[in-house]
Design a protein around this motif. Sequence first.
Motif, mmCIF file in Angstrom:
data_model
loop_
_atom_site.group_PDB
_atom_site.id
_atom_site.type_symbol
_atom_site.label_atom_id
_atom_site.label_comp_id
_atom_site.label_asym_id
_atom_site.label_seq_id
_atom_site.Cartn_x
_atom_site.Cartn_y
_atom_site.Cartn_z
ATOM 1 N N ILE A 43 -4.127 7.083 -1.951
ATOM 2 C CA ILE A 43 -2.961 7.906 -2.279
ATOM 3 C C ILE A 43 -1.698 7.053 -2.256
ATOM 4 O O ILE A 43 -0.863 7.102 -3.175
ATOM 5 C CB ILE A 43 -2.834 9.089 -1.290
ATOM 6 C CG1 ILE A 43 -3.958 10.100 -1.525
ATOM 7 C CG2 ILE A 43 -1.472 9.771 -1.445
ATOM 8 C CD1 ILE A 43 -4.011 11.208 -0.480
ATOM 9 N N LEU A 44 -1.536 6.264 -1.197
ATOM 10 C CA LEU A 44 -0.347 5.434 -1.068
ATOM 11 C C LEU A 44 -0.239 4.424 -2.214
ATOM 12 O O LEU A 44 0.844 4.234 -2.779
ATOM 13 C CB LEU A 44 -0.369 4.682 0.275
ATOM 14 C CG LEU A 44 -0.129 5.514 1.535
ATOM 15 C CD1 LEU A 44 -0.366 4.673 2.784
ATOM 16 C CD2 LEU A 44 1.285 6.085 1.557
ATOM 17 N N PHE A 45 -1.367 3.811 -2.579
ATOM 18 C CA PHE A 45 -1.321 2.748 -3.586
ATOM 19 C C PHE A 45 -1.244 3.303 -5.008
ATOM 20 O O PHE A 45 -0.407 2.871 -5.802
ATOM 21 C CB PHE A 45 -2.548 1.846 -3.445
ATOM 22 C CG PHE A 45 -2.480 0.628 -4.315
ATOM 23 C CD1 PHE A 45 -1.658 -0.433 -3.974
ATOM 24 C CD2 PHE A 45 -3.225 0.542 -5.487
ATOM 25 C CE1 PHE A 45 -1.581 -1.568 -4.781
ATOM 26 C CE2 PHE A 45 -3.156 -0.578 -6.299
ATOM 27 C CZ PHE A 45 -2.327 -1.639 -5.946
ATOM 28 N N LEU A 63 -3.868 16.290 2.679
ATOM 29 C CA LEU A 63 -4.507 15.280 3.523
ATOM 30 C C LEU A 63 -5.671 15.833 4.353
ATOM 31 O O LEU A 63 -6.405 15.066 4.973
ATOM 32 C CB LEU A 63 -3.472 14.652 4.470
ATOM 33 C CG LEU A 63 -2.377 13.830 3.797
ATOM 34 C CD1 LEU A 63 -1.375 13.324 4.828
ATOM 35 C CD2 LEU A 63 -2.978 12.667 3.026
ATOM 36 N N MET A 64 -5.834 17.140 4.326
ATOM 37 C CA MET A 64 -6.887 17.745 5.124
ATOM 38 C C MET A 64 -8.263 17.243 4.673
ATOM 39 O O MET A 64 -8.601 17.290 3.489
ATOM 40 C CB MET A 64 -6.824 19.279 5.011
ATOM 41 C CG MET A 64 -7.718 20.017 6.000
ATOM 42 S SD MET A 64 -7.490 21.814 5.871
ATOM 43 C CE MET A 64 -5.739 21.964 6.302
ATOM 44 N N GLY A 65 -9.031 16.729 5.617
ATOM 45 C CA GLY A 65 -10.382 16.268 5.317
ATOM 46 C C GLY A 65 -10.470 14.890 4.693
ATOM 47 O O GLY A 65 -11.560 14.433 4.347
ATOM 48 N N THR A 66 -9.332 14.198 4.549
ATOM 49 C CA THR A 66 -9.356 12.864 3.937
ATOM 50 C C THR A 66 -9.727 11.794 4.966
ATOM 51 O O THR A 66 -9.530 11.976 6.172
ATOM 52 C CB THR A 66 -7.994 12.509 3.323
ATOM 53 O OG1 THR A 66 -6.987 12.553 4.345
ATOM 54 C CG2 THR A 66 -7.633 13.464 2.211
ATOM 55 N N PHE A 67 -10.241 10.674 4.460
ATOM 56 C CA PHE A 67 -10.568 9.525 5.299
ATOM 57 C C PHE A 67 -9.520 8.437 5.081
ATOM 58 O O PHE A 67 -8.631 8.561 4.236
ATOM 59 C CB PHE A 67 -11.968 9.010 4.968
ATOM 60 C CG PHE A 67 -13.056 10.009 5.246
ATOM 61 C CD1 PHE A 67 -13.536 10.181 6.537
ATOM 62 C CD2 PHE A 67 -13.590 10.782 4.216
ATOM 63 C CE1 PHE A 67 -14.547 11.102 6.800
ATOM 64 C CE2 PHE A 67 -14.594 11.694 4.468
ATOM 65 C CZ PHE A 67 -15.078 11.862 5.761
ATOM 66 N N ALA A 68 -9.654 7.351 5.838
ATOM 67 C CA ALA A 68 -8.682 6.258 5.750
ATOM 68 C C ALA A 68 -8.592 5.720 4.323
ATOM 69 O O ALA A 68 -7.495 5.462 3.807
ATOM 70 C CB ALA A 68 -9.052 5.140 6.719
ATOM 71 N N LYS A 69 -9.742 5.537 3.662
ATOM 72 C CA LYS A 69 -9.731 4.996 2.307
ATOM 73 C C LYS A 69 -8.999 5.927 1.348
ATOM 74 O O LYS A 69 -8.351 5.476 0.395
ATOM 75 C CB LYS A 69 -11.156 4.743 1.826
ATOM 76 C CG LYS A 69 -12.019 5.996 1.701
ATOM 77 C CD LYS A 69 -13.398 5.664 1.151
ATOM 78 C CE LYS A 69 -14.230 6.935 0.970
ATOM 79 N NZ LYS A 69 -15.572 6.627 0.413
ATOM 80 N N ASP A 70 -9.114 7.243 1.595
ATOM 81 C CA ASP A 70 -8.420 8.211 0.733
ATOM 82 C C ASP A 70 -6.906 8.095 0.891
ATOM 83 O O ASP A 70 -6.162 8.153 -0.098
ATOM 84 C CB ASP A 70 -8.869 9.636 1.072
ATOM 85 C CG ASP A 70 -10.376 9.816 0.943
ATOM 86 O OD1 ASP A 70 -10.946 9.311 -0.043
ATOM 87 O OD2 ASP A 70 -10.981 10.455 1.826
#
Length: 284
Positions: free
Chosen positions: A193-195, A182-189
């Motif tokens: 991942i979840l979807f 998750l390091m460096g990820t944004f909300a859309k990322d």
Amino acid sequence: MANSQYEVVKQFERENYLLQDTHIVIRVDGRGFHRFTKNYDFSKPNDERALKLMNKAAHCVMESIPDTVLAYGDSDEYSFLLRKDTDLFERREAKLVSTFVSSFTSYYIFYWNDYFVDKKLNLDDGLPTFDGRAVLYPNIKRIRQYFSWRQVDCHINNLYNTTFWTLVIKGGLTPQDAENKLMGTFAKDKNEILFSEFGINYNNEPEIFKKGTVIVRESNEVENVSDALNRTSLEEQNTGAVDAPLSLRQKERRAKKRRKMKIQEHHADIIGDTFWHERSYLFE
């Protein structure tokens, strides 16, 4: 101890009186809650029982302190907004902060067994403790910015925690591997991942997790409450008491109106205008 040789010690006491005509926010925050939640095996990423217990404690604080007009909370914190012209404890900071913190802690412990039926509090696993602070804001704009900031923080933390613990619990990653992913990820990322990996649509998560809880004094007929308070204000203007301290009778009339307002919980957007426009009486 009056008139004794020991009375001199009172000279060392100092009171901080909070500035008049400013909005007071008292924020109560869990102390050492990372360890506390681990010891009592809170569900991850959110334990609904714990959130409802926080809401119960905050609700009780609002009932016991009528000058509180609104509260917002998520995770292990709650912020309480007092009416601008409150003279509670003569606006002494230490008295205000200590009263809110001790009251909140007492209610949290008292109602613990109602929400954690199978997990009794004990000294070995630690007892819940909270700290607090008082912050002053000069106008409605800053008050709204404050509560917007807390709700944005709720969203950011919940999205991260939801993704993190999904990777650990359902994805089989270690906490370190999940953190690295998750390091460096944004909300859309995180949403992706979840979807894509787990079929979870974050938008369908419970509102209490995504938005936190706002508790407010209001009526089923909000406009009538606002009109009533406006009428009181006009009456005061007609008597020339706008800038003068309110009389005891005027204070009692306002307090009576506040007591009639229902205290209700919402998991609502408090960043946009709608919530505040519907409750303009909060600032009158």
